[in-house]
Design an enzyme around this catalytic site. Structure first.
Site, PDB file in Angstrom:
ATOM      1  N   LYS A  66       0.824  -1.228   0.000  1.00  0.00           N
ATOM      2  CA  LYS A  66       0.000   0.000   0.000  1.00  0.00           C
ATOM      3  C   LYS A  66       0.850   1.267   0.000  1.00  0.00           C
ATOM      4  CE  LYS A  66      -2.212  -0.977   3.893  1.00  0.00           C
ATOM      5  NZ  LYS A  66      -1.760  -2.308   4.258  1.00  0.00           N
ATOM      6  N   ARG A  93      -9.353   1.689   8.955  1.00  0.00           N
ATOM      7  CA  ARG A  93      -8.883   0.344   9.256  1.00  0.00           C
ATOM      8  C   ARG A  93      -9.866  -0.442  10.110  1.00  0.00           C
ATOM      9  NH1 ARG A  93      -3.149   0.691   8.876  1.00  0.00           N
ATOM     10  NH2 ARG A  93      -2.013  -1.195   9.372  1.00  0.00           N
ATOM     11  N   ARG A 134      11.352  -7.319   4.044  1.00  0.00           N
ATOM     12  CA  ARG A 134      11.428  -5.969   3.478  1.00  0.00           C
ATOM     13  C   ARG A 134      12.519  -5.120   4.099  1.00  0.00           C
ATOM     14  NH1 ARG A 134       5.377  -3.570   4.623  1.00  0.00           N
ATOM     15  NH2 ARG A 134       5.459  -3.518   6.872  1.00  0.00           N
ATOM     16  N   ARG A 181      11.418  -1.693  10.582  1.00  0.00           N
ATOM     17  CA  ARG A 181      10.245  -1.294  11.363  1.00  0.00           C
ATOM     18  C   ARG A 181      10.150  -2.145  12.609  1.00  0.00           C
ATOM     19  NH1 ARG A 181       4.847  -0.464   7.824  1.00  0.00           N
ATOM     20  NH2 ARG A 181       3.995  -1.353   9.726  1.00  0.00           N
ATOM     21  N   ARG A 198      -0.700  -8.544  13.198  1.00  0.00           N
ATOM     22  CA  ARG A 198      -1.279  -7.605  12.231  1.00  0.00           C
ATOM     23  C   ARG A 198      -2.184  -8.332  11.235  1.00  0.00           C
ATOM     24  NH1 ARG A 198       4.240  -5.538  11.212  1.00  0.00           N
ATOM     25  NH2 ARG A 198       3.650  -4.586   9.256  1.00  0.00           N
TER      26      ARG A 198
HETATM   27  P1  AMP Z   1       0.860   0.749   8.641  1.00  0.00           P
HETATM   28  O1  AMP Z   1       2.056   1.585   8.368  1.00  0.00           O
HETATM   29  O2  AMP Z   1      -0.375   1.224   7.914  1.00  0.00           O
HETATM   30  O3  AMP Z   1       1.098  -0.722   8.462  1.00  0.00           O
HETATM   31  O4  AMP Z   1       0.511   0.954  10.201  1.00  0.00           O
HETATM   32  C1  AMP Z   1       1.409   0.542  11.211  1.00  0.00           C
HETATM   33  C2  AMP Z   1       0.713   0.498  12.554  1.00  0.00           C
HETATM   34  O5  AMP Z   1       0.186   1.796  12.872  1.00  0.00           O
HETATM   35  C3  AMP Z   1      -0.483  -0.434  12.658  1.00  0.00           C
HETATM   36  O6  AMP Z   1      -0.113  -1.771  12.927  1.00  0.00           O
HETATM   37  C4  AMP Z   1      -1.244   0.200  13.819  1.00  0.00           C
HETATM   38  O7  AMP Z   1      -0.633  -0.098  15.064  1.00  0.00           O
HETATM   39  C5  AMP Z   1      -1.052   1.676  13.564  1.00  0.00           C
HETATM   40  N1  AMP Z   1      -2.087   2.239  12.657  1.00  0.00           N
HETATM   41  C6  AMP Z   1      -1.899   2.768  11.425  1.00  0.00           C
HETATM   42  N2  AMP Z   1      -3.053   3.187  10.884  1.00  0.00           N
HETATM   43  C7  AMP Z   1      -4.018   2.913  11.813  1.00  0.00           C
HETATM   44  C8  AMP Z   1      -5.427   3.100  11.845  1.00  0.00           C
HETATM   45  N3  AMP Z   1      -6.083   3.645  10.811  1.00  0.00           N
HETATM   46  N4  AMP Z   1      -6.086   2.680  12.956  1.00  0.00           N
HETATM   47  C9  AMP Z   1      -5.443   2.138  14.002  1.00  0.00           C
HETATM   48  N5  AMP Z   1      -4.117   1.925  14.029  1.00  0.00           N
HETATM   49  C10 AMP Z   1      -3.399   2.314  12.958  1.00  0.00           C
END
Ligand code: AMP
Length: 185
Positions: free
Chosen positions: A13, A88, A127, A131, A142
């Site tokens: 994404k 989400r 990757r 992180r 996740r």
């Molecule tokens: P991402 O970079 O989108 O994979 O997000 C990494 C982490 O950020 C996720 O595993 C959540 O802990 C938190 N996070 C990101 N976006 C959201 C969201 N819309 N709602 C809740 N937690 C979020």
């Protein structure tokens, strides 16, 4: 153009949202990036969410919705944006729908990147972006949260007739080619 890019963790994404932002000249809003920056900068928000994020759990809906709405009200988002990582959960999707309606706006595209689950785990673990949630435990949590809390968001937009599926397997350029075909077509 207002676009949501959606998909499970590891679907690509962030990469494709960057490509869309460059190609169409719109900002890329990634909630995950905002939270990672808050943790890096040691802000109050960052301290509150660090443990949650490191173990792959979600940030509370109220916090996320407030942050996204505040951001989207800034002038740079007036002509559109690509959202990555939001909404989400179902409550987030409902709050976002209400936000659009209150502003007399609508969503132009909801793109879901489709990638088989076996490939997601190996993509994330290889990757190498350093992180702190890219551990085996983080990935498993996740994916579990994706299936239980995030997947219903897809059904919500399928019911609205908004969803376009994009084959998320292939090179970055191949996948972006498919996205462009949809957005330009
Ligand atoms: P991402 O970079 O989108 O994979 O997000 C990494 C982490 O950020 C996720 O595993 C959540 O802990 C938190 N996070 C990101 N976006 C959201 C969201 N819309 N709602 C809740 N937690 C979020």
């Amino acid at each position: 153009m207002r676009i949501i890019i959606f998909g499970p963790p590891g679907a690509g994404k962030g990469t494709q949202a960057d490509n869309i932002a460059d190609e169409y000249g719109i900002p890329h809003l990634s909630t995950g990036e905002i939270f990672r920056a808050a943790i890096r900068n040691g802000t109050t928000l960052g301290r509150q969410i660090k443990t949650r994020m490191d173990t792959g759990r979600l940030v509370p809906d109220d916090t996320v919705v407030e942050l996204v709405e505040k951001e989207l009200n800034k002038p740079e988002y007036e002509d559109g944006y690509v959202l990555d990582g939001f909404p989400r959960t179902l409550p987030q999707a409902e709050a976002y729908d209400e936000f659009l309606e209150a502003n007399g706006e609508c969503l132009d595209a909801f793109l879901v990147l489709v990638v088989p689950e076996e490939e997601l785990v190996s993509r994330i673990l290889s990757r190498g972006q350093g992180r702190s949630d890219d551990t085996e435990e983080g990935v498993i949590n996740r994916l579990h949260i994706y299936r239980n809390e995030t997947r219903p968001v897809l059904d919500h937009y399928i019911d609205q007739g908004k969803v376009t599926k994009i084959d998320g397997v292939g090179t970055i350029d191949e996948i972006f080619g498919r996205i462009k075909e949809e957005l330009d077509g």
